[in-house]
Design a protein around this motif. Structure first.
Motif, PDB file in Angstrom:
ATOM      1  N   CYS A  86       0.773  -1.052   0.055  1.00  0.00           N
ATOM      2  CA  CYS A  86       0.110   0.047  -0.401  1.00  0.00           C
ATOM      3  C   CYS A  86       0.787   1.326  -0.066  1.00  0.00           C
ATOM      4  O   CYS A  86      -0.063   2.244  -0.224  1.00  0.00           O
ATOM      5  CB  CYS A  86      -0.849  -0.234   1.312  1.00  0.00           C
ATOM      6  SG  CYS A  86       0.580  -0.431   2.656  1.00  0.00           S
ATOM      7  N   ASP A 140       2.788   2.117   2.701  1.00  0.00           N
ATOM      8  CA  ASP A 140       3.012   2.245   4.420  1.00  0.00           C
ATOM      9  C   ASP A 140       3.783   1.496   5.030  1.00  0.00           C
ATOM     10  O   ASP A 140       4.561   0.757   4.306  1.00  0.00           O
ATOM     11  CB  ASP A 140       2.056   2.406   5.236  1.00  0.00           C
ATOM     12  CG  ASP A 140       0.867   3.061   4.327  1.00  0.00           C
ATOM     13  OD1 ASP A 140       0.729   4.641   3.387  1.00  0.00           O
ATOM     14  OD2 ASP A 140      -0.508   3.198   4.713  1.00  0.00           O
ATOM     15  N   CYS A 165      -2.284   4.517   8.120  1.00  0.00           N
ATOM     16  CA  CYS A 165      -3.392   4.871   8.695  1.00  0.00           C
ATOM     17  C   CYS A 165      -3.864   4.216   9.766  1.00  0.00           C
ATOM     18  O   CYS A 165      -3.224   3.923  10.731  1.00  0.00           O
ATOM     19  CB  CYS A 165      -4.073   3.861   7.339  1.00  0.00           C
ATOM     20  SG  CYS A 165      -3.634   2.417   7.796  1.00  0.00           S
ATOM     21  N   SER A 190      -3.298   0.802  10.392  1.00  0.00           N
ATOM     22  CA  SER A 190      -1.960   1.149  10.837  1.00  0.00           C
ATOM     23  C   SER A 190      -0.904   0.938  12.665  1.00  0.00           C
ATOM     24  O   SER A 190      -0.963   0.419  12.882  1.00  0.00           O
ATOM     25  CB  SER A 190      -1.120   0.482   9.611  1.00  0.00           C
ATOM     26  OG  SER A 190      -0.690   2.250   9.662  1.00  0.00           O
ATOM     27  N   HIS A 206      -4.548  -6.362   5.388  1.00  0.00           N
ATOM     28  CA  HIS A 206      -2.991  -6.170   5.197  1.00  0.00           C
ATOM     29  C   HIS A 206      -2.507  -5.244   6.678  1.00  0.00           C
ATOM     30  O   HIS A 206      -1.500  -4.835   6.143  1.00  0.00           O
ATOM     31  CB  HIS A 206      -2.891  -5.348   4.197  1.00  0.00           C
ATOM     32  CG  HIS A 206      -3.577  -4.064   3.582  1.00  0.00           C
ATOM     33  ND1 HIS A 206      -4.316  -3.752   3.362  1.00  0.00           N
ATOM     34  CD2 HIS A 206      -2.773  -2.912   3.936  1.00  0.00           C
ATOM     35  CE1 HIS A 206      -4.775  -2.622   3.380  1.00  0.00           C
ATOM     36  NE2 HIS A 206      -3.612  -2.281   3.872  1.00  0.00           N
ATOM     37  N   CYS A 207      -3.196  -3.981   6.591  1.00  0.00           N
ATOM     38  CA  CYS A 207      -2.218  -3.400   7.856  1.00  0.00           C
ATOM     39  C   CYS A 207      -1.931  -4.264   8.780  1.00  0.00           C
ATOM     40  O   CYS A 207      -0.005  -4.050   9.518  1.00  0.00           O
ATOM     41  CB  CYS A 207      -3.392  -2.614   9.141  1.00  0.00           C
ATOM     42  SG  CYS A 207      -3.797  -1.236   7.440  1.00  0.00           S
ATOM     43  N   LEU A 220       1.297  -5.673   7.733  1.00  0.00           N
ATOM     44  CA  LEU A 220       2.853  -5.378   7.757  1.00  0.00           C
ATOM     45  C   LEU A 220       3.368  -4.959   9.492  1.00  0.00           C
ATOM     46  O   LEU A 220       4.121  -5.507   8.956  1.00  0.00           O
ATOM     47  CB  LEU A 220       2.003  -3.997   7.387  1.00  0.00           C
ATOM     48  CG  LEU A 220       3.186  -2.814   7.038  1.00  0.00           C
ATOM     49  CD1 LEU A 220       4.455  -3.496   6.614  1.00  0.00           C
ATOM     50  CD2 LEU A 220       3.058  -1.811   6.611  1.00  0.00           C
TER      51      LEU A 220
HETATM   52 FE1  FES Z   1      -0.992   0.916   4.337  1.00  0.00          FE
HETATM   53 FE2  FES Z   1      -2.687   0.276   6.658  1.00  0.00          FE
HETATM   54  S1  FES Z   1      -3.399   1.495   4.383  1.00  0.00           S
HETATM   55  S2  FES Z   1      -0.371  -0.242   6.556  1.00  0.00           S
END
Ligand code: FES
Length: 149
Positions: free
Chosen positions: A50, A52, A75, A78, A118-119, A122
């Motif tokens: 994404c 981030d 976000c 996250s 997906h956060c 990550l």
């Molecule tokens: Fe990228 Fe949440 S949208 S980590």
């Protein structure tokens, strides 16, 4: 008497509660363990698909994670995921922290909307990379001098 600001905050919170659990909102608004830990024993910076980035810093004493902290430019979910991940890792052995999964993070947060899962991935990936860094540095401590953080 409620001010305009209070009313606006109530509206924003009511809107957030339609999408996120109380745990997510709490960890997003009051994130635990935020910040850079200088001279960390394990460190990773991971950028997800994404775009981030999350960073995780570990201090290890004996075989236990004494301190885990995070930073992200991502976000709200996250931020909540980084916060929950550092809480899950703190106090665990390196092997136990390695076993922390995205599902554990999602469970701790009471779930995330599917588009934000997906956060948590990550955050778990970043923790695992920081643990790999810790193990690698134990073998070759001189490499710490080449890290950016
Ligand atoms: Fe990228 Fe949440 S949208 S980590």
């Amino acid at each position: 008497m409620a001010s305009d600001f209070d009313e606006l905050e109530d509206l924003v919170m009511a809107d957030m509660r339609k999408t996120y659990s109380e745990q997510v909102i709490d960890h997003f608004r009051h994130p635990r363990n935020v910040g850079v830990v200088p001279d960390a024993d394990g460190y990773a910076s991971v950028t997800g698909p994404c775009g981030d980035t999350m960073e995780i810093f570990l201090k290890v004493r004996g075989d236990k994670i004494a301190t885990a902290s995070f930073w992200t430019d991502g976000c709200g979910p996250s931020i909540a995921s980084g916060s929950m991940t550092t809480e899950l890792a703190t106090g665990k052995s390196v092997a136990e922290a390695w076993a922390v999964t995205p599902k554990d993070i999602l469970n701790g947060l009471g779930g995330l909307p599917e588009e934000n899962e997906h956060c948590a991935l990550l955050a778990a990936d970043t923790l695992h990379e920081a643990l790999k860094d810790y193990v690698a540095l134990k073998k070759e401590p001189w490499k710490k001098g080449y890290r950016q953080r």
